[in-house]
Motif scaffolding. Sequence first.
Motif, PDB file in Angstrom:
ATOM      1  N   PRO A 111       0.796  -0.992   0.288  1.00  0.00           N
ATOM      2  CA  PRO A 111      -0.020  -0.201  -0.033  1.00  0.00           C
ATOM      3  C   PRO A 111       1.254   1.189  -0.200  1.00  0.00           C
ATOM      4  N   GLN A 112       0.574   2.462  -1.057  1.00  0.00           N
ATOM      5  CA  GLN A 112       0.531   3.518  -1.055  1.00  0.00           C
ATOM      6  C   GLN A 112       0.436   5.148   0.505  1.00  0.00           C
ATOM      7  N   PRO A 113       1.365   5.392   1.130  1.00  0.00           N
ATOM      8  CA  PRO A 113       0.520   6.583   1.805  1.00  0.00           C
ATOM      9  C   PRO A 113       0.479   7.873   0.876  1.00  0.00           C
ATOM     10  N   ILE A 114      -1.224   8.450   0.710  1.00  0.00           N
ATOM     11  CA  ILE A 114      -1.314   9.395   0.176  1.00  0.00           C
ATOM     12  C   ILE A 114      -0.922  10.321   0.438  1.00  0.00           C
ATOM     13  N   ALA A 115      -1.920  11.471   2.087  1.00  0.00           N
ATOM     14  CA  ALA A 115      -1.491  11.953   2.290  1.00  0.00           C
ATOM     15  C   ALA A 115      -1.461  12.120   4.174  1.00  0.00           C
ATOM     16  N   LYS A 116      -1.512  12.823   4.915  1.00  0.00           N
ATOM     17  CA  LYS A 116      -1.318  12.461   6.063  1.00  0.00           C
ATOM     18  C   LYS A 116      -2.316  14.038   6.908  1.00  0.00           C
ATOM     19  N   TYR A 265      -4.433  21.631  19.486  1.00  0.00           N
ATOM     20  CA  TYR A 265      -4.302  20.281  19.201  1.00  0.00           C
ATOM     21  C   TYR A 265      -4.034  19.877  20.511  1.00  0.00           C
ATOM     22  N   LEU A 266      -4.264  18.105  20.274  1.00  0.00           N
ATOM     23  CA  LEU A 266      -4.176  17.372  21.345  1.00  0.00           C
ATOM     24  C   LEU A 266      -2.453  16.992  21.303  1.00  0.00           C
ATOM     25  N   ASP A 267      -2.845  17.074  22.961  1.00  0.00           N
ATOM     26  CA  ASP A 267      -0.798  16.881  23.333  1.00  0.00           C
ATOM     27  C   ASP A 267      -0.859  15.466  24.405  1.00  0.00           C
ATOM     28  N   PRO A 268      -0.711  14.368  23.791  1.00  0.00           N
ATOM     29  CA  PRO A 268      -0.079  13.783  22.546  1.00  0.00           C
ATOM     30  C   PRO A 268      -1.370  13.934  21.842  1.00  0.00           C
ATOM     31  N   THR A 269      -1.001  13.800  20.456  1.00  0.00           N
ATOM     32  CA  THR A 269      -2.082  13.611  19.409  1.00  0.00           C
ATOM     33  C   THR A 269      -1.360  12.201  19.051  1.00  0.00           C
ATOM     34  N   ILE A 270      -2.601  11.849  17.648  1.00  0.00           N
ATOM     35  CA  ILE A 270      -2.032  10.915  17.051  1.00  0.00           C
ATOM     36  C   ILE A 270      -2.426  11.217  15.665  1.00  0.00           C
ATOM     37  N   GLU A 271      -0.764  11.014  14.416  1.00  0.00           N
ATOM     38  CA  GLU A 271      -0.706  10.750  13.221  1.00  0.00           C
ATOM     39  C   GLU A 271      -1.651  10.162  12.254  1.00  0.00           C
ATOM     40  N   THR A 272      -1.976  10.300  11.367  1.00  0.00           N
ATOM     41  CA  THR A 272      -3.295   9.575  10.634  1.00  0.00           C
ATOM     42  C   THR A 272      -2.816   9.959   9.214  1.00  0.00           C
ATOM     43  N   VAL A 273      -2.053   8.371   8.708  1.00  0.00           N
ATOM     44  CA  VAL A 273      -1.542   8.835   7.008  1.00  0.00           C
ATOM     45  C   VAL A 273      -3.257   7.706   6.194  1.00  0.00           C
ATOM     46  N   SER A 274      -3.794   8.457   5.354  1.00  0.00           N
ATOM     47  CA  SER A 274      -4.894   8.069   4.318  1.00  0.00           C
ATOM     48  C   SER A 274      -4.034   7.333   3.471  1.00  0.00           C
ATOM     49  N   THR A 275      -3.879   5.928   3.191  1.00  0.00           N
ATOM     50  CA  THR A 275      -2.874   4.729   2.357  1.00  0.00           C
ATOM     51  C   THR A 275      -3.939   4.088   1.497  1.00  0.00           C
ATOM     52  N   ALA A 276      -3.265   4.232   0.008  1.00  0.00           N
ATOM     53  CA  ALA A 276      -4.164   3.951  -0.312  1.00  0.00           C
ATOM     54  C   ALA A 276      -3.655   1.815  -0.614  1.00  0.00           C
ATOM     55  N   ALA A 277      -4.577   1.368  -1.409  1.00  0.00           N
ATOM     56  CA  ALA A 277      -4.211  -0.215  -1.242  1.00  0.00           C
ATOM     57  C   ALA A 277      -4.816  -0.719  -2.871  1.00  0.00           C
ATOM     58  N   ILE A 278      -3.897  -1.771  -3.780  1.00  0.00           N
ATOM     59  CA  ILE A 278      -4.781  -1.944  -4.675  1.00  0.00           C
ATOM     60  C   ILE A 278      -5.548  -3.650  -4.512  1.00  0.00           C
ATOM     61  N   VAL A 279      -6.879  -3.494  -4.175  1.00  0.00           N
ATOM     62  CA  VAL A 279      -7.446  -4.618  -4.292  1.00  0.00           C
ATOM     63  C   VAL A 279      -7.244  -6.589  -4.553  1.00  0.00           C
ATOM     64  N   ARG A 280      -7.139  -7.828  -4.794  1.00  0.00           N
ATOM     65  CA  ARG A 280      -7.410  -8.842  -5.535  1.00  0.00           C
ATOM     66  C   ARG A 280      -8.162  -8.755  -6.361  1.00  0.00           C
TER      67      ARG A 280
END
Length: 364
Positions: A111-116, A265-280
């Motif tokens: 899978p490929q990270p797209i944006a965060k 802003y939260l401290d701590p916060t959580i980063e989330t990375v939208s990630t693309a996967a090509i399914v079979r």
Amino acid sequence: MSKPIISLAIIAAAAGLAYAPLPGVNQSITIVSGSELQEPLQLLETRFEQQNPSVQINLEFQGSQDIVNKFIDDKNDFKPTVLIPANSQLLDELNQRWQAQYGDEPFYETPQPIAKTMLVAVSWPERAKALFPGGEFQWQRVEDAMASGNWGKIGGNAAWGSFDFITTDPTRSNSGQLTLSLWSQAEANSNNLNTSDFSKDNVQALFGLVKRSVYQPPRSTDTLLQEFITRGPNDADIATVYESVALHRWEQSSATQGQPYQILYLDPTIETVSTAAIVRRDISGGEAKAARGFIDFLMAPEQQAVFVQHGFRPMNAQVDLASVPNSPWSKNIPGAMTDPKGQISPPPDRNVVEEVVRQWQRAN
């Protein structure tokens, strides 16, 4: 050439025509994404189709947990080609569940990270000032306000009425899962949340309090923020959302309510990375190739700039937040920071997320 040889040549040629990709043949692919990417993907869909007229893009939007569950259970009324949930951990979950159930690989390639983006809170300025006199977000203050139920009991204006916190449904949405993970971590006074923390009485009590207080939580983050803006200060005081949608919807809040919300802003916060996967599943090699072209297109600087304009942080190192034209970080949005000072953590592991969902389902 003898007739048998000619016949064999004809058969071979026919077979080649049957299986070789024909130039100019259209491919139709379906991208299933979390709602937080809806607006940039709709814009980029049009741009991609103009540059690639032989490929048709179909977009579907769901809560990120729904993306995983519906694909595993084959509950969609369409055929997904690419899945883009809000973080890669959800694709890890899908991969593990798929292999346990079917025994093979669910994706064509890594899978490929797209944006965060990251989890933040939004609140109306006068409410934020009353709730956080020191100017910094605190889970305990939110919890105290929810337990009190009324602004007059926590130092706010009694005329504001009830205290209303909003988050998404953690059984369907990534941001709801992240919210309850961070809140549970604060409640457990832990630096690293683990499944044993959920057995603590105060953590279990927290889930009951939040579930009783949040009426019909929305299924996705962008839906939540649009409801937050529409309802306004009298029915929605504070919410947890992604920084991306908070930045992108800020001007809408000013137009709708006459005053914009601010970002906390939260401290701590959580980063989330939208990630693309090509399914079979049910996806041909030609469809996979078209999907790969679309993902490569999304990673180019011109498209990464579009994600920045919609409040996301880029995955392409060539794109700089400050230099993108019309970047929301250049609009003096109250509270917005290009470089937040707090701790930014990766999403919790699958076991913690499963426990968050289980605790929510059990709470009453």
